[in-house]
Design a protein around this motif. Structure first.
Motif, PDB file in Angstrom:
ATOM      1  N   UNK A  88      25.627  22.463 -42.629  1.00  0.00           N
ATOM      2  CA  UNK A  88      25.316  21.551 -43.717  1.00  0.00           C
ATOM      3  C   UNK A  88      26.532  21.045 -44.475  1.00  0.00           C
ATOM      4  N   UNK A  89      27.713  21.493 -44.099  1.00  0.00           N
ATOM      5  CA  UNK A  89      28.939  21.040 -44.757  1.00  0.00           C
ATOM      6  C   UNK A  89      29.070  19.525 -44.611  1.00  0.00           C
ATOM      7  N   UNK A  90      29.295  18.833 -45.736  1.00  0.00           N
ATOM      8  CA  UNK A  90      29.294  17.375 -45.703  1.00  0.00           C
ATOM      9  C   UNK A  90      30.578  16.741 -46.209  1.00  0.00           C
ATOM     10  N   UNK A  91      31.364  17.455 -47.001  1.00  0.00           N
ATOM     11  CA  UNK A  91      32.516  16.850 -47.663  1.00  0.00           C
ATOM     12  C   UNK A  91      33.662  17.847 -47.642  1.00  0.00           C
ATOM     13  N   UNK A  92      34.781  17.472 -47.037  1.00  0.00           N
ATOM     14  CA  UNK A  92      35.920  18.382 -46.939  1.00  0.00           C
ATOM     15  C   UNK A  92      37.211  17.670 -47.312  1.00  0.00           C
ATOM     16  N   UNK A  93      38.058  18.392 -48.051  1.00  0.00           N
ATOM     17  CA  UNK A  93      39.400  17.926 -48.383  1.00  0.00           C
ATOM     18  C   UNK A  93      40.385  18.920 -47.784  1.00  0.00           C
ATOM     19  N   UNK A  94      41.290  18.433 -46.944  1.00  0.00           N
ATOM     20  CA  UNK A  94      42.274  19.273 -46.271  1.00  0.00           C
ATOM     21  C   UNK A  94      43.663  18.940 -46.800  1.00  0.00           C
ATOM     22  N   UNK A  95      44.367  19.966 -47.266  1.00  0.00           N
ATOM     23  CA  UNK A  95      45.705  19.790 -47.837  1.00  0.00           C
ATOM     24  C   UNK A  95      46.724  20.404 -46.886  1.00  0.00           C
ATOM     25  N   UNK A  96      47.691  19.604 -46.458  1.00  0.00           N
ATOM     26  CA  UNK A  96      48.708  20.069 -45.504  1.00  0.00           C
ATOM     27  C   UNK A  96      50.015  19.342 -45.772  1.00  0.00           C
ATOM     28  N   UNK A  97      51.099  20.112 -45.880  1.00  0.00           N
ATOM     29  CA  UNK A  97      52.404  19.530 -46.207  1.00  0.00           C
ATOM     30  C   UNK A  97      53.094  18.904 -45.002  1.00  0.00           C
ATOM     31  N   UNK A  98      52.857  19.440 -43.800  1.00  0.00           N
ATOM     32  CA  UNK A  98      53.558  18.953 -42.615  1.00  0.00           C
ATOM     33  C   UNK A  98      52.927  17.663 -42.097  1.00  0.00           C
ATOM     34  N   UNK A  99      53.688  16.560 -42.052  1.00  0.00           N
ATOM     35  CA  UNK A  99      53.123  15.308 -41.538  1.00  0.00           C
ATOM     36  C   UNK A  99      52.771  15.395 -40.060  1.00  0.00           C
ATOM     37  N   UNK A 100      53.499  16.216 -39.300  1.00  0.00           N
ATOM     38  CA  UNK A 100      53.210  16.347 -37.872  1.00  0.00           C
ATOM     39  C   UNK A 100      51.872  17.058 -37.672  1.00  0.00           C
ATOM     40  N   UNK A 101      51.680  18.176 -38.358  1.00  0.00           N
ATOM     41  CA  UNK A 101      50.406  18.888 -38.283  1.00  0.00           C
ATOM     42  C   UNK A 101      49.267  18.007 -38.766  1.00  0.00           C
TER      43      UNK A 101
END
Length: 303
Positions: A88-101
């Motif tokens: 049921x997960x509908x909204x996710x925010x992913x934080x990542x410093x590496x532009x390659x990843x």
């Protein structure tokens, strides 16, 4: 596509830090590095994170997150595990410093069926995340990349952003366990309820050289073996974790904290108990249903 083999400099770095418990992040400087990491490490980290989520789902069957925040998302590993555990997960925010990843993660996450998915470039060691509180907040294999004095400063705002449950996963080393213990103490003092793996909120009863960790067996695909230069068709990923919530879970039973030792008509389990104690307990066939439950249990399961 032929996956690149694990670069020697990264393989040696991982081995050295795993043995010493030192902190530090992999420097992923190119797409080749990122693909090597995805091929070699992602299956194991996914398995550890997914196992942690399973324990939370068992402890809190009513928990059905709609929104998620993943800090230090890498290529999006925790997102896939969360979407698999909680459809049921509908909204996710992913934080990542590496532009390659982040670029690799965006490409891979294009297949995740979420109505809303956003990526943000940010170094959490120096910046707070600007977001509304989220039902599920995850921090997987990140604390080991931060300086000790920075970790409490990162956890404090993350707890404010946790509307319900925060899950932290670290390598299953003595040093990783110590990082989990420190985070656990800080968040309990902030009012958090321990959901898993501990069946209590007392001080951890284990003392060095013992430590609390679990293992998840990962089947290696042909690509995985090829990228890692390995012949064995499986590997065990050892990890430590803690899940904390703003809501208490149902009273928990003892947690199996080591691999069971089984013999004919008996099984010995090392248990962490709700009263804050830990130790081995022998179950024999004479105990009927309790013995059956004990014999079916595994490392990490709740008895």
């Amino acid at each position: 596509m032929r996956w690149p083999t694990w670069p020697k400099r990264l393989r040696n770095f991982r081995s050295a830090t795993a043995r010493s418990g030192a902190t530090g992040a992999f420097h992923v400087g190119s797409r080749r590095d990122a693909l090597a990491y995805i091929a070699v490490r992602l299956p194991a980290t996914y398995a550890a994170v997914r196992a942690s989520f399973t324990a939370v789902a068992e402890a809190r069957p009513d928990f059905a997150p709609n929104t998620a925040l993943d800090i230090g998302a890498g290529p999006g590993t925790a997102l896939w595990a969360a979407a698999d555990c909680w459809p049921g997960l509908a909204d996710a925010l992913l934080v990542e410093a590496s532009p390659v990843f982040r670029t690799c993660g965006e490409e891979l996450a294009a297949e995740v069926p979420l109505p809303s998915l956003a990526w943000r470039s940010m170094d959490i060691a120096t910046n707070d995340v600007d977001s509304a509180p989220r039902d599920l907040v995850t921090l997987a294999y990140v604390l080991n990349e931060l300086d000790p004095e920075t970790r409490p400063q990162v956890l404090e705002p993350l707890w404010r952003l946790t509307a319900d449950t925060l899950i932290i996963v670290e390598p299953g080393t003595p040093a990783g366990w110590q990082r989990i213990l420190a985070a656990r103490r800080q968040l309990i003092e902030a009012g958090a309820h321990v959901i898993a793996p501990c069946p209590h909120a007392h001080d951890c009863p284990l003392k060095p050289p013992d430590w609390c960790h679990f293992a998840e067996r990962v089947a290696r695909s042909r690509m995985h073996r090829q990228a890692k230069g390995a012949e064995v068709p499986w590997e065990d990923e050892k990890f430590s974790y803690v899940a904390l919530s703003r809501k208490p879970a149902m009273p928990a039973g003892p947690r199996v904290i080591a691999r069971p030792r089984k013999a004919s008509g008996r099984v010995t389990l090392k248990l962490c108990r709700p009263d804050g104690t830990a130790g081995e307990q022998l179950f024999s066939r004479r105990e009927g249903e309790l013995y059956k439950r004990a014999s079916r249990s595994d490392w990490g399961s709740s008895l």
